[in-house]
Design a protein around this motif. Structure first.
Motif, mmCIF file in Angstrom:
data_model
loop_
_atom_site.group_PDB
_atom_site.id
_atom_site.type_symbol
_atom_site.label_atom_id
_atom_site.label_comp_id
_atom_site.label_asym_id
_atom_site.label_seq_id
_atom_site.Cartn_x
_atom_site.Cartn_y
_atom_site.Cartn_z
ATOM 1 N N PHE A 32 2.160 3.724 -14.192
ATOM 2 C CA PHE A 32 2.309 3.458 -12.761
ATOM 3 C C PHE A 32 1.090 3.949 -11.983
ATOM 4 C CE2 PHE A 32 3.702 4.706 -8.474
ATOM 5 C CZ PHE A 32 4.209 3.497 -8.031
ATOM 6 N N ASP A 33 0.620 5.146 -12.328
ATOM 7 C CA ASP A 33 -0.557 5.694 -11.643
ATOM 8 C C ASP A 33 -1.781 4.815 -11.884
ATOM 9 O OD1 ASP A 33 0.954 7.781 -10.700
ATOM 10 O OD2 ASP A 33 0.262 9.235 -12.187
ATOM 11 N N GLN A 34 -1.875 4.263 -13.104
ATOM 12 C CA GLN A 34 -2.996 3.380 -13.409
ATOM 13 C C GLN A 34 -2.951 2.133 -12.528
ATOM 14 O OE1 GLN A 34 -2.679 1.024 -16.867
ATOM 15 N NE2 GLN A 34 -4.812 0.357 -16.848
ATOM 16 N N MET A 71 -6.164 -0.594 -5.760
ATOM 17 C CA MET A 71 -7.151 -0.298 -4.730
ATOM 18 C C MET A 71 -8.375 -1.218 -4.836
ATOM 19 S SD MET A 71 -5.544 1.990 -3.159
ATOM 20 C CE MET A 71 -6.796 2.561 -2.005
ATOM 21 N N LEU A 72 -8.534 -1.883 -5.981
ATOM 22 C CA LEU A 72 -9.645 -2.815 -6.142
ATOM 23 C C LEU A 72 -9.374 -4.059 -5.298
ATOM 24 C CD1 LEU A 72 -10.250 -2.642 -10.005
ATOM 25 C CD2 LEU A 72 -11.550 -1.493 -8.201
ATOM 26 N N ASP A 73 -10.349 -4.457 -4.529
ATOM 27 C CA ASP A 73 -10.187 -5.618 -3.656
ATOM 28 C C ASP A 73 -11.477 -6.440 -3.701
ATOM 29 O OD1 ASP A 73 -9.324 -7.450 -1.826
ATOM 30 O OD2 ASP A 73 -9.330 -6.099 -0.102
ATOM 31 N N HIS A 74 -11.498 -7.392 -4.619
ATOM 32 C CA HIS A 74 -12.688 -8.224 -4.819
ATOM 33 C C HIS A 74 -12.224 -9.638 -5.093
ATOM 34 C CE1 HIS A 74 -16.254 -9.891 -6.839
ATOM 35 N NE2 HIS A 74 -16.941 -8.995 -6.163
ATOM 36 N N SER A 95 1.553 -5.198 -5.360
ATOM 37 C CA SER A 95 2.576 -4.148 -5.407
ATOM 38 C C SER A 95 2.977 -3.892 -6.852
ATOM 39 C CB SER A 95 3.809 -4.551 -4.589
ATOM 40 O OG SER A 95 4.444 -5.689 -5.161
ATOM 41 N N ALA A 96 3.519 -2.717 -7.093
ATOM 42 C CA ALA A 96 3.986 -2.362 -8.432
ATOM 43 C C ALA A 96 5.151 -1.393 -8.317
ATOM 44 C CB ALA A 96 2.860 -1.743 -9.255
ATOM 45 N N SER A 97 6.200 -1.634 -9.078
ATOM 46 C CA SER A 97 7.363 -0.736 -9.095
ATOM 47 C C SER A 97 8.191 -1.016 -10.340
ATOM 48 C CB SER A 97 8.217 -0.920 -7.843
ATOM 49 O OG SER A 97 8.701 -2.251 -7.763
#
Length: 279
Positions: free
Chosen positions: A57-59, A65-68, A76-78
């Motif tokens: 999850f942390d990965q 945060m990468l935005d390209h 999102s991730a859960s």
């Protein structure tokens, strides 16, 4: 976010159909009920180990945060109610499904026009340069890991997953070098229709009117021991850049020493290792 009682839903996302799997992760095209738009759902295998679940999850949070434009965005991730990490991304496919660069290469008879190939190489190197500047490295990229949208724009899927072990600066540099070289290998295939091999011939022998700077670019990009200093160097040295000659003549800075096994693997894969390159 958790699933509701209907197994065909994940939160507000209705599962439309499966899209196969990649690197052990299931994919689905889903419909967001809030926006009425298609999205891509990645569903990871059940992870019973709490520490591993947290690390995964942390990965994904870090990668989100990468935005390209050429890295598929993690929106999102859960975890769902069964303990499976689920991740939502934009849907870059069409009504038939996802299209990879490998698919497109097959549809084009094994190679692209020089304009199409240069555009793809630029996309990939710009994505790598962006991620590397933030300390995130994927390693070697394959055509199956690259998605192509209906506008012809490429996006690397699940960049930096699964994470590669790198406990030292030398190992990180080795991964970075492998990534840049894999893009050069792919570029050579896109332009010439040929795989990189021991008897690799120069692109200008395949395409007579091709700018000879491409020969130099691939000589550097496919060098198993030196090559480009980084992705930015490779990007600026592309023959599509009017100032490429200056970058092509730039001597790479001395790099940290890499593991011998890594050097040997790249040397064995090099055209110069078993035969002379054609001119």
């Amino acid at each position: 976010m958790s699933t509701n009682r209907n197994a065909d839903y994940f939160g507000p996302f209705k599962i439309i159909r499966p899209l196969g799997s990649t690197r052990g992760v299931e994919r689905f095209v889903v419909l967001c009920n809030k926006t009425d738009t298609n999205r891509l759902l990645y569903r990871f295998p059940i992870q019973p180990n709490h520490q591993h679940r947290r690390a995964l999850f942390d990965q994904m949070v870090a990668l989100s945060m990468l935005d390209h434009p050429h890295l598929l965005k993690i929106e999102s991730a859960s975890y769902d109610d069964r303990g499976r990490l689920c991740m939502i991304s934009p849907y870059p496919g069409n009504h038939e499904g996802l299209v990879t660069l490998a698919d497109l290469l097959g549809q084009h008879g094994g190679r692209f026009t020089i304009h199409e190939a240069a555009r793809a190489i630029e996309h990939l190197l710009s994505a790598s340069a962006y991620a590397h500047a933030r300390g995130i490295i994927h390693g070697a990229i394959t055509p199956e890991q690259i998605l192509v949208d209906r506008f012809g724009s490429t996006q690397i899927e699940l960049y930096a997953h699964p994470p590669k072990s790198r406990s030292s600066t030398a190992q990180s540099q080795s991964l970075l070098t492998d990534e840049i070289r894999s893009i050069a290998e792919l570029g050579y295939k896109l332009i010439t229709g040929l795989d990189v091999s021991a008897d690799r011939i120069s692109p200008t022998r395949v395409l007579k009117r091709l700018d000879r700077n491409w020969d130099t670019w691939f000589d550097l990009g496919l060098d198993p021991l030196d090559g480009f200093e980084n992705a930015t160097h490779a990007l600026n040295a592309l023959p599509t850049n009017p100032n490429c000659a200056e970058w092509l003549s730039t001597t790479s800075v001395k790099r940290p020493q890499v593991h011998l096994g890594s050097v040997i693997r790249r040397f064995r894969a090099s055209p110069q290792s078993t035969g002379r390159q054609g001119k």
